[in-house]
Motif scaffolding. Structure first.
Motif, PDB file in Angstrom:
ATOM      1  N   ALA A   4       6.753  -2.085  -1.535  1.00 45.46           N
ATOM      2  CA  ALA A   4       6.936  -2.679  -0.209  1.00 45.46           C
ATOM      3  C   ALA A   4       6.256  -1.835   0.856  1.00 45.46           C
ATOM      4  CB  ALA A   4       8.418  -2.831   0.097  1.00 45.46           C
ATOM      5  N   TYR A   5       6.392  -0.517   0.733  1.00 45.03           N
ATOM      6  CA  TYR A   5       5.748   0.383   1.689  1.00 45.03           C
ATOM      7  C   TYR A   5       4.230   0.235   1.645  1.00 45.03           C
ATOM      8  CZ  TYR A   5       4.001   4.732   3.722  1.00 45.03           C
ATOM      9  OH  TYR A   5       3.311   5.647   4.472  1.00 45.03           O
ATOM     10  N   GLU A   6       3.695   0.167   0.454  1.00 43.37           N
ATOM     11  CA  GLU A   6       2.245   0.028   0.301  1.00 43.37           C
ATOM     12  C   GLU A   6       1.728  -1.300   0.843  1.00 43.37           C
ATOM     13  OE1 GLU A   6       1.681   0.668  -3.845  1.00 43.37           O
ATOM     14  OE2 GLU A   6       2.002   2.847  -3.719  1.00 43.37           O
ATOM     15  N   ASN A   7       2.640  -2.273   0.978  1.00 45.13           N
ATOM     16  CA  ASN A   7       2.260  -3.565   1.536  1.00 45.13           C
ATOM     17  C   ASN A   7       2.619  -3.688   3.012  1.00 45.13           C
ATOM     18  OD1 ASN A   7       1.180  -5.678  -0.580  1.00 45.13           O
ATOM     19  ND2 ASN A   7       2.699  -4.422  -1.656  1.00 45.13           N
ATOM     20  N   GLY A   8       2.971  -2.566   3.655  1.00 46.07           N
ATOM     21  CA  GLY A   8       3.116  -2.547   5.107  1.00 46.07           C
ATOM     22  C   GLY A   8       4.518  -2.438   5.637  1.00 46.07           C
TER      23      GLY A   8
END
Length: 259
Positions: A4-8
């Motif tokens: 989720a973090y890597e997707n913003g």
């Protein structure tokens, strides 16, 4: 969380007891006792920003069809929110409410359950102005013990009802039909299927006909309704919307939508 973090995503809510960690200095991390309850609390807070009528729909079978018929009728005149697919549980209902914005004038929210207190939990989030119960079947009887138990669980939709609320039920259903005239903890008002027992209201309607306000029935219900039938629309069209109109402004020829 990493994905989720890597997707913003920059804000996370997690159980305080969880050992999951995300090592980053540019995120907001909120720890709670129960993320499921937190999701519902946030959805309720967000939902209360929109002063529109909410219609809650439940039932053993036929609730999605009933929801869709109510939606088709109301949305013909008013911008209306409904659940997508069968997102009707303790995750789906909050996620549905997050789709609200200032353009909506009404919401039709389907509520599902498999145990006691689950409809009560959803009703506390949605606080429907009108509750609709399509029927009492056998679904989840292994958890609820009997159809009487299922009736009790479905009646949780009226948890927060007062004199301004209405519960609409299928009067031809073997169990819902027994609400008429009984001294229940969910009282009813009036005559001709609407009986007075205090602040709360239950309207027992027959699926044989869909009645518009006034003396003449519009016509027979579509066969798609089956035994869960929903002539359960007529009281709904009397609710005020955010535009100040009432649902009686729905054109008469839209009262029986094509499904």
């Amino acid at each position: 969380m990493q994905s989720a973090y890597e997707n913003g995503c920059k804000t996370f809510i997690k159980n305080a007891s969880s050992s999951i960690k995300l090592n980053s200095s540019d995120i907001n991390l909120i720890e709670v006792k129960d993320t499921q309850i937190a999701l519902g609390d946030i959805a309720k807070y967000y939902k209360e920003k929109f002063d529109i009528p909410y219609i809650g729909v439940t039932g053993s079978v036929g609730k999605t069809t009933t929801r869709d018929m109510i939606y088709a009728t109301v949305s013909s005149t008013f911008h209306t929110l409904k659940n997508q697919g069968n997102l009707n549980n303790h995750f789906g209902v909050p996620l549905t409410l997050f789709n609200l914005d200032d353009s909506y004038e009404c919401a039709v929210i389907e509520m599902g359950m498999s145990h006691f207190k689950e409809i009560e939990y959803l009703a506390n989030i949605v606080n429907p102005k009108i509750g609709v119960i399509s029927n009492i079947g056998l679904s989840h009887i292994e958890n609820l013990g009997s159809q009487e138990g299922i009736l009790q669980a479905k009646m949780e939709i009226a948890t927060n009802f007062n004199e301004s609320n209405t519960l609409v039920v299928n009067g031809d259903d073997k169990f819902l039909g027994t609400l008429k005239g009984k001294n229940l903890s969910h009282p009813m008002l009036g005559e001709k299927g609407v009986l007075a027992l205090g602040e709360k209201k239950v309207i027992c309607l027959s699926p044989a006909f869909l009645f518009y306000p006034g003396p003449q029935p519009i016509g027979s219900c579509p066969p798609t309704m089956g035994e869960g039938g929903s002539s359960l629309l007529s009281p709904l069209i009397q609710m005020p919307t955010s535009s100040g109109n009432t649902l009686t402004d729905i054109p008469r020829n839209n009262a029986l939508p094509a499904i």
